[in-house]
Scaffold this motif. Sequence first.
Motif, PDB file in Angstrom:
ATOM      1  N   TYR A   1       0.776  -1.288   0.092  1.00  0.00           N
ATOM      2  CA  TYR A   1      -0.161  -0.001   0.037  1.00  0.00           C
ATOM      3  C   TYR A   1       0.968   1.230  -0.112  1.00  0.00           C
ATOM      4  O   TYR A   1       2.003   1.270   0.519  1.00  0.00           O
ATOM      5  N   LEU A   2       0.344   2.307  -0.443  1.00  0.00           N
ATOM      6  CA  LEU A   2       1.465   3.618  -0.652  1.00  0.00           C
ATOM      7  C   LEU A   2       0.606   4.502   0.130  1.00  0.00           C
ATOM      8  O   LEU A   2       1.505   5.615   0.438  1.00  0.00           O
ATOM      9  N   ASN A   3      -0.341   4.429   0.887  1.00  0.00           N
ATOM     10  CA  ASN A   3      -0.953   5.537   1.789  1.00  0.00           C
ATOM     11  C   ASN A   3      -1.472   4.758   2.974  1.00  0.00           C
ATOM     12  O   ASN A   3      -1.982   3.637   2.954  1.00  0.00           O
ATOM     13  N   ASN A   4      -1.550   5.509   4.079  1.00  0.00           N
ATOM     14  CA  ASN A   4      -2.362   5.037   5.288  1.00  0.00           C
ATOM     15  C   ASN A   4      -3.783   4.444   5.241  1.00  0.00           C
ATOM     16  O   ASN A   4      -4.415   3.657   5.834  1.00  0.00           O
ATOM     17  N   GLU A   5      -4.506   5.348   4.146  1.00  0.00           N
ATOM     18  CA  GLU A   5      -5.629   5.067   3.947  1.00  0.00           C
ATOM     19  C   GLU A   5      -5.926   3.866   3.092  1.00  0.00           C
ATOM     20  O   GLU A   5      -7.190   3.252   2.942  1.00  0.00           O
ATOM     21  N   LYS A   6      -4.841   3.293   2.765  1.00  0.00           N
ATOM     22  CA  LYS A   6      -4.859   2.008   1.900  1.00  0.00           C
ATOM     23  C   LYS A   6      -5.790   2.297   0.468  1.00  0.00           C
ATOM     24  O   LYS A   6      -6.506   1.403   0.106  1.00  0.00           O
ATOM     25  N   GLU A   7      -5.585   3.663   0.097  1.00  0.00           N
ATOM     26  CA  GLU A   7      -6.414   3.765  -1.264  1.00  0.00           C
ATOM     27  C   GLU A   7      -5.744   3.684  -2.306  1.00  0.00           C
ATOM     28  O   GLU A   7      -6.142   3.129  -3.410  1.00  0.00           O
ATOM     29  N   LEU A   8      -4.397   3.841  -2.239  1.00  0.00           N
ATOM     30  CA  LEU A   8      -3.348   3.908  -3.371  1.00  0.00           C
ATOM     31  C   LEU A   8      -2.322   2.566  -2.882  1.00  0.00           C
ATOM     32  O   LEU A   8      -1.854   2.093  -1.920  1.00  0.00           O
ATOM     33  N   LEU A   9      -2.024   1.903  -4.149  1.00  0.00           N
ATOM     34  CA  LEU A   9      -1.171   0.523  -4.030  1.00  0.00           C
ATOM     35  C   LEU A   9      -0.510   0.376  -5.407  1.00  0.00           C
ATOM     36  O   LEU A   9      -0.807   0.956  -6.330  1.00  0.00           O
ATOM     37  N   LEU A  10       0.488  -0.355  -5.252  1.00  0.00           N
ATOM     38  CA  LEU A  10       1.027  -0.906  -6.328  1.00  0.00           C
ATOM     39  C   LEU A  10       0.268  -2.086  -6.919  1.00  0.00           C
ATOM     40  O   LEU A  10       0.038  -3.131  -5.908  1.00  0.00           O
ATOM     41  N   ARG A  11      -0.356  -2.146  -7.977  1.00  0.00           N
ATOM     42  CA  ARG A  11      -1.239  -3.363  -8.555  1.00  0.00           C
ATOM     43  C   ARG A  11      -0.778  -4.564  -8.316  1.00  0.00           C
ATOM     44  O   ARG A  11       0.433  -4.843  -8.610  1.00  0.00           O
ATOM     45  N   THR A  12      -1.442  -5.378  -7.662  1.00  0.00           N
ATOM     46  CA  THR A  12      -1.146  -7.008  -7.269  1.00  0.00           C
ATOM     47  C   THR A  12      -1.027  -7.927  -8.562  1.00  0.00           C
ATOM     48  O   THR A  12      -0.757  -8.901  -8.258  1.00  0.00           O
ATOM     49  N   HIS A  13      -2.056  -7.553  -9.446  1.00  0.00           N
ATOM     50  CA  HIS A  13      -2.122  -8.300 -10.712  1.00  0.00           C
ATOM     51  C   HIS A  13      -2.561  -7.217 -11.846  1.00  0.00           C
ATOM     52  O   HIS A  13      -2.668  -6.125 -11.642  1.00  0.00           O
ATOM     53  N   THR A  14      -2.598  -7.722 -13.079  1.00  0.00           N
ATOM     54  CA  THR A  14      -2.704  -6.733 -14.222  1.00  0.00           C
ATOM     55  C   THR A  14      -4.270  -6.793 -14.451  1.00  0.00           C
ATOM     56  O   THR A  14      -4.920  -6.203 -15.298  1.00  0.00           O
ATOM     57  N   SER A  15      -5.026  -7.771 -13.796  1.00  0.00           N
ATOM     58  CA  SER A  15      -6.692  -7.641 -13.744  1.00  0.00           C
ATOM     59  C   SER A  15      -7.495  -6.404 -13.605  1.00  0.00           C
ATOM     60  O   SER A  15      -8.550  -6.085 -14.123  1.00  0.00           O
ATOM     61  N   PRO A  16      -6.577  -5.239 -12.945  1.00  0.00           N
ATOM     62  CA  PRO A  16      -7.258  -3.696 -12.944  1.00  0.00           C
ATOM     63  C   PRO A  16      -7.622  -3.237 -14.348  1.00  0.00           C
ATOM     64  O   PRO A  16      -8.347  -2.530 -14.539  1.00  0.00           O
ATOM     65  N   VAL A  17      -6.576  -3.761 -15.197  1.00  0.00           N
ATOM     66  CA  VAL A  17      -6.620  -3.085 -16.508  1.00  0.00           C
ATOM     67  C   VAL A  17      -8.126  -3.658 -17.310  1.00  0.00           C
ATOM     68  O   VAL A  17      -8.482  -2.785 -18.087  1.00  0.00           O
ATOM     69  N   GLN A  18      -8.594  -4.603 -16.926  1.00  0.00           N
ATOM     70  CA  GLN A  18      -9.965  -5.282 -17.473  1.00  0.00           C
ATOM     71  C   GLN A  18     -10.717  -4.193 -16.914  1.00  0.00           C
ATOM     72  O   GLN A  18     -11.671  -3.634 -17.772  1.00  0.00           O
ATOM     73  N   ILE A  19     -10.795  -3.714 -15.646  1.00  0.00           N
ATOM     74  CA  ILE A  19     -11.923  -2.487 -15.278  1.00  0.00           C
ATOM     75  C   ILE A  19     -11.557  -1.355 -16.214  1.00  0.00           C
ATOM     76  O   ILE A  19     -12.547  -0.805 -16.540  1.00  0.00           O
ATOM     77  N   ARG A  20     -10.488  -0.693 -16.086  1.00  0.00           N
ATOM     78  CA  ARG A  20     -10.047   0.280 -16.772  1.00  0.00           C
ATOM     79  C   ARG A  20     -10.612   0.291 -18.292  1.00  0.00           C
ATOM     80  O   ARG A  20     -11.083   1.352 -18.676  1.00  0.00           O
TER      81      ARG A  20
END
Length: 355
Positions: A159-178
């Motif tokens: 995770y890149l911030n305390n709120e856990k809103e930003l992260l380094l993608r753990t898989h390429t699956s979010p590109v499906q959503i985009r």
Amino acid sequence: MSEIETLRADFLSKIKDINNKQDLDNIKTELFGKNGKITSLFKNIGKIEADKKKDFASNLNSLKNDLLSEINKISSELEIKEINSKLKNEKIDITLPVRNYVEGKIHPVSQVIDEISSIFSEIGFSVEEGPDVENEYNNFTALNTPDNHPARDMHDTFYLNNEKELLLRTHTSPVQIRTMIKDKPPFKIIAPGRTYRSDSDQTHAPMFHQVEGLHIDKNINMAHLKGCLNYFIKEFFEVKKIKMRFRPSHFPFTEPSAEVDIGYEIKDGKIIIGEGDKWLEILGCGMVHPNVLKNVKIDTKKFQGYAFGIGIDRLAMLKYGINDLRAFFECDYRWLNHFGFDPLDVPTNYRGLSR
Ligand code: DAH
């Protein structure tokens, strides 16, 4: 001859032999510089007797205009001459074969990404990209992985911030959503790229590579998925026959879900793909979960499809006989020289992928 006419004649005789810009600049300074001949004449106009002043000034002005326009004309002629001679001298004969070409190799991971893109493009997939820094929604929630879903624990997320809103993608699956948010169905894409998980040993690196596949259309079913993966694996390993099995599995974003193993055996210390009775897991796949389609406002009564996620590093290791994943990322020049590929041999299906 008047002073003005002498200057003109003098100038005309000098510029005859000019063949470089430096000489032309010198002449210009001699005439128009701070203490130049024409500059001085202008300075002295005041001292000229009143009845001759007007004629003198007008003659001097036309001399100035004539000489400056001549200088500019010669200057641009010289410039063109210079460019032409440069073009002539620096011309490269592109019909000659490349010789003494040694430095620089293509990393096996880049090679494999090119091979994969080439194979899927043959059957109508296009390539999409997404950012390495993702938001939590695209990486998990939109992919039907709500806050308390156990699958989140499997991913060891950076995770890149305390709120856990930003992260380094753990898989390429979010590109499906985009992709599905950005456009309207049908979709037929692959998305290769870097992925990150807090994990490190001989077969796991904190940064690794995946390729996502997504095919959404009317009447797409599991048989299409099987056909597509069968074609891909045969093309990738450059074999005519492949042993492949689908094992039931679970991913939040697909239903049903499967993991795919390919058959292999070890002969004389070498791994042979497509024969033997050993099994190796190489990818996850399934039919896209209706919740995922709903999250991106796709009408699930009209459209459905399959998705898959393949570990690229694993494929590269298998195909090119590399047994420690960590070597991929150590930037050892000797290793790259040994396992790297010639930059001019771009993989294409018709000419052979791994020449
Ligand atoms: N995203 C999964 C992983 O990283 C792999 C995967 C499985 C991708 C199934 C898919 C899929 O698109 O349908 O483990």
